[in-house]
Design a protein around this motif. Structure first.
Motif, PDB file in Angstrom:
ATOM      1  N   THR A 253       0.842  -1.189   0.000  1.00  0.00           N
ATOM      2  CA  THR A 253       0.000   0.000   0.000  1.00  0.00           C
ATOM      3  C   THR A 253       0.880   1.243   0.000  1.00  0.00           C
ATOM      4  OG1 THR A 253      -0.103   0.056   2.428  1.00  0.00           O
ATOM      5  CG2 THR A 253      -1.831  -1.169   1.275  1.00  0.00           C
ATOM      6  N   GLN A 254       0.351   2.288  -0.596  1.00  0.00           N
ATOM      7  CA  GLN A 254       1.065   3.556  -0.640  1.00  0.00           C
ATOM      8  C   GLN A 254       0.260   4.617   0.083  1.00  0.00           C
ATOM      9  OE1 GLN A 254       1.538   3.578  -4.997  1.00  0.00           O
ATOM     10  NE2 GLN A 254       3.736   3.635  -4.682  1.00  0.00           N
ATOM     11  N   ASP A 255       0.954   5.606   0.607  1.00  0.00           N
ATOM     12  CA  ASP A 255       0.287   6.727   1.259  1.00  0.00           C
ATOM     13  C   ASP A 255      -0.299   7.627   0.181  1.00  0.00           C
ATOM     14  OD1 ASP A 255      -0.591   8.785   2.815  1.00  0.00           O
ATOM     15  OD2 ASP A 255       1.399   9.466   3.458  1.00  0.00           O
ATOM     16  N   ILE A 256      -1.626   7.638   0.074  1.00  0.00           N
ATOM     17  CA  ILE A 256      -2.287   8.448  -0.965  1.00  0.00           C
ATOM     18  C   ILE A 256      -2.985   9.666  -0.363  1.00  0.00           C
ATOM     19  CG2 ILE A 256      -2.602   6.500  -2.535  1.00  0.00           C
ATOM     20  CD1 ILE A 256      -5.499   6.339  -1.543  1.00  0.00           C
ATOM     21  N   ASP A 312       7.887   5.962  -0.622  1.00  0.00           N
ATOM     22  CA  ASP A 312       7.624   6.888  -1.728  1.00  0.00           C
ATOM     23  C   ASP A 312       8.514   6.552  -2.918  1.00  0.00           C
ATOM     24  OD1 ASP A 312       5.787   8.209  -0.195  1.00  0.00           O
ATOM     25  OD2 ASP A 312       7.172   9.799   0.441  1.00  0.00           O
ATOM     26  N   ASP A 313       7.893   6.568  -4.107  1.00  0.00           N
ATOM     27  CA  ASP A 313       8.617   6.331  -5.370  1.00  0.00           C
ATOM     28  C   ASP A 313       9.261   4.950  -5.449  1.00  0.00           C
ATOM     29  OD1 ASP A 313       8.028   8.984  -6.198  1.00  0.00           O
ATOM     30  OD2 ASP A 313       9.742   9.718  -5.040  1.00  0.00           O
ATOM     31  N   LYS A 314       8.723   4.003  -4.704  1.00  0.00           N
ATOM     32  CA  LYS A 314       9.224   2.633  -4.752  1.00  0.00           C
ATOM     33  C   LYS A 314       8.080   1.684  -5.096  1.00  0.00           C
ATOM     34  CE  LYS A 314      13.500   3.183  -2.984  1.00  0.00           C
ATOM     35  NZ  LYS A 314      14.761   2.694  -3.598  1.00  0.00           N
ATOM     36  N   GLY A 315       8.423   0.545  -5.713  1.00  0.00           N
ATOM     37  CA  GLY A 315       7.453  -0.511  -5.935  1.00  0.00           C
ATOM     38  C   GLY A 315       6.431  -0.231  -7.023  1.00  0.00           C
ATOM     39  N   ALA A 316       6.846   0.421  -8.098  1.00  0.00           N
ATOM     40  CA  ALA A 316       5.932   0.622  -9.222  1.00  0.00           C
ATOM     41  C   ALA A 316       5.469  -0.732  -9.756  1.00  0.00           C
ATOM     42  CB  ALA A 316       6.612   1.414 -10.333  1.00  0.00           C
TER      43      ALA A 316
END
Length: 363
Positions: A253-256, A312-316
């Motif tokens: 999960t990403q912080d959105i 952040d900016d990882k795991g595209a």
């Protein structure tokens, strides 16, 4: 516009959510013994990040000495999760064709091929004016590993989500429905191709329904990035008295979150990415809240969610670089060493493995 005739709706309903398969799953698995536990494995969508749940499943196999297909009774996946679910339930000569470790190797060796930065990547302006990737390599890899094995041959009940763009209908590929209705007995590779047709990454998948009708299927993330609630509802509906254990594996999960100051100045272009992200996050959050509620009420015997937070900016979704793979590997190992829910999954799986050994001795 799809012609709305009887054949189409009969076929579409055979795929659509919760409208298929009147065969009780528990009866299939345990010969109608309600005291048996139904163990569900559900895997989220997430592109190359699917290597993390695959690695976790490989660890479970290593700890128990059993294939994942022997430890769980029902499988579900969306997008990359469908690749794992299908891969673990496709039959081989003596049991499953692939172990979880085999699935990890597919991600390691074929990820760059699936997300090949070829002509399509550049002519689409990296997905801005068309699908970012050609589906050719994905289809070839699925054919190489899954062949033409039909859904009905899965060694355990397996489900994969998709979405029909032309009728705006959630779709579920079901091995159990395939056993009852030959018109929806697609090959496992086609079901997986449809489920993994991520919007803006790959074009939708065209499938024939019956002799004349066609559907345009895209990634199941439109409605079930996390397919756990879908498969739980199906199992619960067909087996109201069963004890159910649910293991749900996420792909990060990403912080959105965003500030009021920034969001109040955003227009349609700026909202495109965040809007989709918030919709998917909300769907998953609502589903997991409900599953936790079901567990607290005793309707689910055990519900274990295993996931991780992306930096952040990882795991595209399409990051197949050595650095990207190393990052995901570190996330998997961190879960193995520190995640309490995963530790509970390992403990449960070891118990299930002992039960299987006892059954073999008593056979």
């Amino acid at each position: 516009m799809i012609k709305r005739n009887t054949l189409f709706y009969k076929s579409l309903c055979a795929l659509s959510l919760l409208f298929v398969s009147t065969t009780p799953i528990l009866a299939n698995l345990h010969h109608g013994q309600p005291e048996k536990v139904i163990r569900i494995l559900s895997i989220d969508g997430g592109g190359q990040r699917g290597i993390v749940p695959a690695a976790l499943l490989s660890k479970i196999e290593e700890e128990t000495g059993k294939p994942i297909s022997a430890l769980f009774d029902v499988f579900a996946g969306t997008s990359t999760g469908s690749i794992i679910a299908m891969g673990l339930t496709i039959p081989g000569h003596f049991g499953p064709r692939y172990t979880a470790k085999d699935i990890v190797r597919i991600y390691e060796t074929q990820g760059e091929r699936i997300f090949e930065k070829g002509l399509q990547y550049y002519t689409s302006l990296k997905g801005l004016i068309g699908p970012r990737y050609s589906p050719r390599n994905l289809k070839e890899i699925l054919r190489e590993h899954f062949g033409e094995t039909p859904l009905s041959h899965a060694i355990k009940p397996v489900y994969a989500t998709a979405y029909d763009l032309e009728s705006s209908t959630p779709v579920v590929f079901s091995s159990e429905a395939a056993k009852e209705d030959p018109s929806v007995d697609f090959s496992m590779r086609k079901a997986t191709r449809a489920s993994s047709a991520a919007p803006s990454f790959f074009p939708p998948c065209r499938l024939s329904m019956g002799k004349t009708q066609k559907v345009s299927l895209s990634d199941g993330c439109f409605w079930a990035l996390d397919p756990t609630e879908m498969v739980y509802e199906r199992v619960r509906q067909e087996n109201p008295g069963a004890r159910i254990v649910v293991v749900s594996l996420g792909t990060g999960t990403q912080d959105i979150s965003m500030s009021h100051a920034s969001s109040k100045t955003m227009g349609s272009l700026a909202w495109t990415g965040p809007f989709i992200g918030h919709l998917m996050h909300t769907q998953g959050h609502v589903a997991r809240t409900r599953l936790k509620s079901e567990a607290s009420l005793g309707r689910i015997d055990t519900y274990l969610r295993v996931n991780f937070t992306l930096d952040d900016d990882k795991g595209a979704l399409d990051d197949t670089t050595p650095e990207g793979l190393a990052y995901l590997s570190s996330k998997a190992h961190n879960i193995m060493e520190h995640d309490t829910n995963f530790a509970q999954v390992i403990s449960l799986a070891k118990g299930w493995a002992k039960d299987l050994d006892s059954e073999d001795l008593g056979a």
